[in-house]
Design a protein around this motif. Sequence first.
Motif, PDB file in Angstrom:
ATOM      1  N   ALA A   6      -6.082   9.288   7.066  1.00  0.00           N
ATOM      2  CA  ALA A   6      -7.293   9.713   6.369  1.00  0.00           C
ATOM      3  C   ALA A   6      -7.082   9.706   4.863  1.00  0.00           C
ATOM      4  O   ALA A   6      -7.980   9.316   4.098  1.00  0.00           O
ATOM      5  CB  ALA A   6      -7.708  11.105   6.846  1.00  0.00           C
ATOM      6  N   TRP A   7      -5.889  10.146   4.419  1.00  0.00           N
ATOM      7  CA  TRP A   7      -5.637  10.136   2.978  1.00  0.00           C
ATOM      8  C   TRP A   7      -5.582   8.717   2.442  1.00  0.00           C
ATOM      9  O   TRP A   7      -6.187   8.409   1.407  1.00  0.00           O
ATOM     10  CB  TRP A   7      -4.330  10.867   2.656  1.00  0.00           C
ATOM     11  CG  TRP A   7      -4.135  11.037   1.174  1.00  0.00           C
ATOM     12  CD1 TRP A   7      -4.670  12.003   0.379  1.00  0.00           C
ATOM     13  CD2 TRP A   7      -3.375  10.179   0.304  1.00  0.00           C
ATOM     14  NE1 TRP A   7      -4.278  11.812  -0.920  1.00  0.00           N
ATOM     15  CE2 TRP A   7      -3.500  10.705  -1.003  1.00  0.00           C
ATOM     16  CE3 TRP A   7      -2.616   9.028   0.502  1.00  0.00           C
ATOM     17  CZ2 TRP A   7      -2.875  10.121  -2.098  1.00  0.00           C
ATOM     18  CZ3 TRP A   7      -1.988   8.440  -0.596  1.00  0.00           C
ATOM     19  CH2 TRP A   7      -2.127   8.991  -1.875  1.00  0.00           C
ATOM     20  N   TYR A   8      -4.885   7.826   3.136  1.00  0.00           N
ATOM     21  CA  TYR A   8      -4.792   6.447   2.665  1.00  0.00           C
ATOM     22  C   TYR A   8      -6.135   5.735   2.739  1.00  0.00           C
ATOM     23  O   TYR A   8      -6.481   4.947   1.857  1.00  0.00           O
ATOM     24  CB  TYR A   8      -3.725   5.677   3.456  1.00  0.00           C
ATOM     25  CG  TYR A   8      -2.347   5.860   2.871  1.00  0.00           C
ATOM     26  CD1 TYR A   8      -1.982   5.203   1.704  1.00  0.00           C
ATOM     27  CD2 TYR A   8      -1.422   6.712   3.457  1.00  0.00           C
ATOM     28  CE1 TYR A   8      -0.729   5.376   1.139  1.00  0.00           C
ATOM     29  CE2 TYR A   8      -0.166   6.896   2.900  1.00  0.00           C
ATOM     30  CZ  TYR A   8       0.170   6.222   1.742  1.00  0.00           C
ATOM     31  OH  TYR A   8       1.408   6.413   1.178  1.00  0.00           O
ATOM     32  N   ASP A   9      -6.916   6.014   3.780  1.00  0.00           N
ATOM     33  CA  ASP A   9      -8.240   5.398   3.886  1.00  0.00           C
ATOM     34  C   ASP A   9      -9.164   5.874   2.772  1.00  0.00           C
ATOM     35  O   ASP A   9     -10.117   5.176   2.405  1.00  0.00           O
ATOM     36  CB  ASP A   9      -8.881   5.730   5.237  1.00  0.00           C
ATOM     37  CG  ASP A   9      -8.267   4.944   6.378  1.00  0.00           C
ATOM     38  OD1 ASP A   9      -7.521   3.985   6.108  1.00  0.00           O
ATOM     39  OD2 ASP A   9      -8.539   5.289   7.543  1.00  0.00           O
ATOM     40  N   GLY A  10      -8.892   7.050   2.242  1.00  0.00           N
ATOM     41  CA  GLY A  10      -9.728   7.603   1.189  1.00  0.00           C
ATOM     42  C   GLY A  10      -9.436   7.070  -0.196  1.00  0.00           C
ATOM     43  O   GLY A  10     -10.162   7.372  -1.146  1.00  0.00           O
ATOM     44  N   ARG A  11      -8.378   6.253  -0.339  1.00  0.00           N
ATOM     45  CA  ARG A  11      -8.082   5.676  -1.655  1.00  0.00           C
ATOM     46  C   ARG A  11      -9.038   4.505  -1.905  1.00  0.00           C
ATOM     47  O   ARG A  11      -9.087   3.574  -1.103  1.00  0.00           O
ATOM     48  CB  ARG A  11      -6.657   5.140  -1.742  1.00  0.00           C
ATOM     49  CG  ARG A  11      -5.531   6.106  -1.416  1.00  0.00           C
ATOM     50  CD  ARG A  11      -5.560   7.332  -2.272  1.00  0.00           C
ATOM     51  NE  ARG A  11      -6.314   8.411  -1.632  1.00  0.00           N
ATOM     52  CZ  ARG A  11      -6.713   9.523  -2.229  1.00  0.00           C
ATOM     53  NH1 ARG A  11      -6.453   9.711  -3.487  1.00  0.00           N
ATOM     54  NH2 ARG A  11      -7.366  10.440  -1.578  1.00  0.00           N
ATOM     55  N   PRO A  12      -9.814   4.511  -3.003  1.00  0.00           N
ATOM     56  CA  PRO A  12     -10.726   3.394  -3.285  1.00  0.00           C
ATOM     57  C   PRO A  12      -9.990   2.072  -3.363  1.00  0.00           C
ATOM     58  O   PRO A  12      -8.929   1.976  -4.001  1.00  0.00           O
ATOM     59  CB  PRO A  12     -11.330   3.767  -4.652  1.00  0.00           C
ATOM     60  CG  PRO A  12     -11.141   5.253  -4.761  1.00  0.00           C
ATOM     61  CD  PRO A  12      -9.868   5.560  -4.030  1.00  0.00           C
ATOM     62  N   GLY A  13     -10.529   1.062  -2.699  1.00  0.00           N
ATOM     63  CA  GLY A  13      -9.841  -0.222  -2.624  1.00  0.00           C
ATOM     64  C   GLY A  13      -9.605  -0.879  -3.957  1.00  0.00           C
ATOM     65  O   GLY A  13      -8.578  -1.533  -4.170  1.00  0.00           O
ATOM     66  N   TRP A  26       1.563   2.240  -2.131  1.00  0.00           N
ATOM     67  CA  TRP A  26       1.481   1.926  -0.707  1.00  0.00           C
ATOM     68  C   TRP A  26       0.045   1.801  -0.223  1.00  0.00           C
ATOM     69  O   TRP A  26      -0.227   1.067   0.732  1.00  0.00           O
ATOM     70  CB  TRP A  26       2.246   2.972   0.094  1.00  0.00           C
ATOM     71  CG  TRP A  26       3.704   2.656   0.107  1.00  0.00           C
ATOM     72  CD1 TRP A  26       4.631   3.015  -0.812  1.00  0.00           C
ATOM     73  CD2 TRP A  26       4.391   1.868   1.080  1.00  0.00           C
ATOM     74  NE1 TRP A  26       5.857   2.507  -0.478  1.00  0.00           N
ATOM     75  CE2 TRP A  26       5.747   1.808   0.675  1.00  0.00           C
ATOM     76  CE3 TRP A  26       4.004   1.210   2.254  1.00  0.00           C
ATOM     77  CZ2 TRP A  26       6.704   1.110   1.402  1.00  0.00           C
ATOM     78  CZ3 TRP A  26       4.955   0.520   2.979  1.00  0.00           C
ATOM     79  CH2 TRP A  26       6.292   0.474   2.553  1.00  0.00           C
ATOM     80  N   ALA A  27      -0.898   2.500  -0.854  1.00  0.00           N
ATOM     81  CA  ALA A  27      -2.298   2.327  -0.476  1.00  0.00           C
ATOM     82  C   ALA A  27      -2.722   0.884  -0.699  1.00  0.00           C
ATOM     83  O   ALA A  27      -3.458   0.301   0.107  1.00  0.00           O
ATOM     84  CB  ALA A  27      -3.183   3.281  -1.279  1.00  0.00           C
ATOM     85  N   ALA A  28      -2.264   0.280  -1.783  1.00  0.00           N
ATOM     86  CA  ALA A  28      -2.574  -1.119  -2.054  1.00  0.00           C
ATOM     87  C   ALA A  28      -1.720  -2.052  -1.198  1.00  0.00           C
ATOM     88  O   ALA A  28      -2.194  -3.085  -0.720  1.00  0.00           O
ATOM     89  CB  ALA A  28      -2.357  -1.423  -3.536  1.00  0.00           C
ATOM     90  N   ALA A  29      -0.454  -1.703  -0.985  1.00  0.00           N
ATOM     91  CA  ALA A  29       0.443  -2.558  -0.202  1.00  0.00           C
ATOM     92  C   ALA A  29      -0.067  -2.737   1.224  1.00  0.00           C
ATOM     93  O   ALA A  29      -0.023  -3.846   1.778  1.00  0.00           O
ATOM     94  CB  ALA A  29       1.853  -1.961  -0.182  1.00  0.00           C
ATOM     95  N   LEU A  30      -0.556  -1.661   1.832  1.00  0.00           N
ATOM     96  CA  LEU A  30      -1.026  -1.737   3.208  1.00  0.00           C
ATOM     97  C   LEU A  30      -2.311  -2.542   3.339  1.00  0.00           C
ATOM     98  O   LEU A  30      -2.647  -3.018   4.423  1.00  0.00           O
ATOM     99  CB  LEU A  30      -1.230  -0.327   3.768  1.00  0.00           C
ATOM    100  CG  LEU A  30       0.045   0.526   3.869  1.00  0.00           C
ATOM    101  CD1 LEU A  30      -0.297   1.943   4.300  1.00  0.00           C
ATOM    102  CD2 LEU A  30       1.035  -0.094   4.855  1.00  0.00           C
ATOM    103  N   ARG A  31      -3.054  -2.677   2.234  1.00  0.00           N
ATOM    104  CA  ARG A  31      -4.293  -3.453   2.250  1.00  0.00           C
ATOM    105  C   ARG A  31      -4.091  -4.890   1.809  1.00  0.00           C
ATOM    106  O   ARG A  31      -4.991  -5.714   1.963  1.00  0.00           O
ATOM    107  CB  ARG A  31      -5.333  -2.792   1.336  1.00  0.00           C
ATOM    108  CG  ARG A  31      -5.777  -1.432   1.837  1.00  0.00           C
ATOM    109  CD  ARG A  31      -6.721  -0.777   0.851  1.00  0.00           C
ATOM    110  NE  ARG A  31      -7.083   0.568   1.297  1.00  0.00           N
ATOM    111  CZ  ARG A  31      -7.814   1.415   0.567  1.00  0.00           C
ATOM    112  NH1 ARG A  31      -8.251   1.051  -0.622  1.00  0.00           N
ATOM    113  NH2 ARG A  31      -8.102   2.611   1.038  1.00  0.00           N
ATOM    114  N   ASP A  32      -2.933  -5.181   1.229  1.00  0.00           N
ATOM    115  CA  ASP A  32      -2.656  -6.543   0.763  1.00  0.00           C
ATOM    116  C   ASP A  32      -2.201  -7.381   1.951  1.00  0.00           C
ATOM    117  O   ASP A  32      -1.161  -7.097   2.553  1.00  0.00           O
ATOM    118  CB  ASP A  32      -1.559  -6.505  -0.311  1.00  0.00           C
ATOM    119  CG  ASP A  32      -1.315  -7.870  -0.923  1.00  0.00           C
ATOM    120  OD1 ASP A  32      -0.707  -8.720  -0.233  1.00  0.00           O
ATOM    121  OD2 ASP A  32      -1.716  -8.081  -2.072  1.00  0.00           O
ATOM    122  N   PRO A  33      -2.941  -8.428   2.329  1.00  0.00           N
ATOM    123  CA  PRO A  33      -2.604  -9.187   3.540  1.00  0.00           C
ATOM    124  C   PRO A  33      -1.187  -9.761   3.526  1.00  0.00           C
ATOM    125  O   PRO A  33      -0.498  -9.728   4.550  1.00  0.00           O
ATOM    126  CB  PRO A  33      -3.658 -10.309   3.562  1.00  0.00           C
ATOM    127  CG  PRO A  33      -4.803  -9.776   2.765  1.00  0.00           C
ATOM    128  CD  PRO A  33      -4.183  -8.925   1.702  1.00  0.00           C
TER     129      PRO A  33
END
Length: 294
Positions: A158-165, A171-178
């Motif tokens: 929930a915390w990571y999903d709440g970080r604006p893309g 790590w919030a960006a790393a997990l979203r970077d394909p």
Amino acid sequence: MDVLSDAIGAMRLGRPHSSRTVLESPWEIHFEPQQGAGFHVILQGSCRLIPAVGEPILLGVGDVAFMPRELGHGIACPEDAGVTQMLCGAYGLDQARAHPLFAELPEVVHLPARVGRHPSLQGAIELLGQELDRDTPLGGDAALPALLDLLLLYLVRAWYDGRPGDTATGWAAALRDPAVAAALRGIHEEPERLWTVQSLAGHAGLSRAAFARRFTELVGSPPLAYLTWWRMTMAARLLRDTDLPLRAVAVRTGYTSEFAFARAFKREFGAAPGQYRHAPRQREPLGAAQEVGS
């Protein structure tokens, strides 16, 4: 496998525990620092969370407060505000070997209640509350730890999903970077593979230079440094939680010989694998709390 599940699994110590607490104001509870994490879910009433670092946080019905590094905190309702009802819980986590994904979390993760937000988290909270209210313990020994494990995953997610893309970093960006996420999955799915920067770059679909730069920027360490760190973390978990012979642990973590593995492990932990395996360590959350007033 996924990085979040692996990160939490590598840190876990012992069994989590939870309880439903009902208090009539005024009241105050202090929780001592411990080797783990804790949470509070407000079911009725309100209170103030007093963290070890930072300003007090007002918690209302439906709010969730998660302390990923239990530095000690207090919760209190000094006013005559009636009854406060909470779900509280604690996890034993090895903070000495915290995964950087987990270490990036703030001291208090405050998830305010909002209709329709984090439905999976709310569903897990409802199931946990129902399980704690059961009149019979039938299946409870299996259900409660499973629900608490699920809740921990949903809290961090929930915390990571709440970080604006568009503004996410680390790590919030790393997990979203394909590309970076693909390389991380490769490392976690096959830690025994003879990875190189080039093979990881191919797995990520980037050139070697572009991959190394992007991975280092987002994860905070070069690809092979993270690979070694994860292998040693996995080796420590296998030594701690299983009776596998050292040769098997070495193979599972990408080392062709027991000698090479032992040398790398001692360099990382300052102790030989056998010494580490038999060293005493805390396995249960402390759960220490002291109530003041009632």
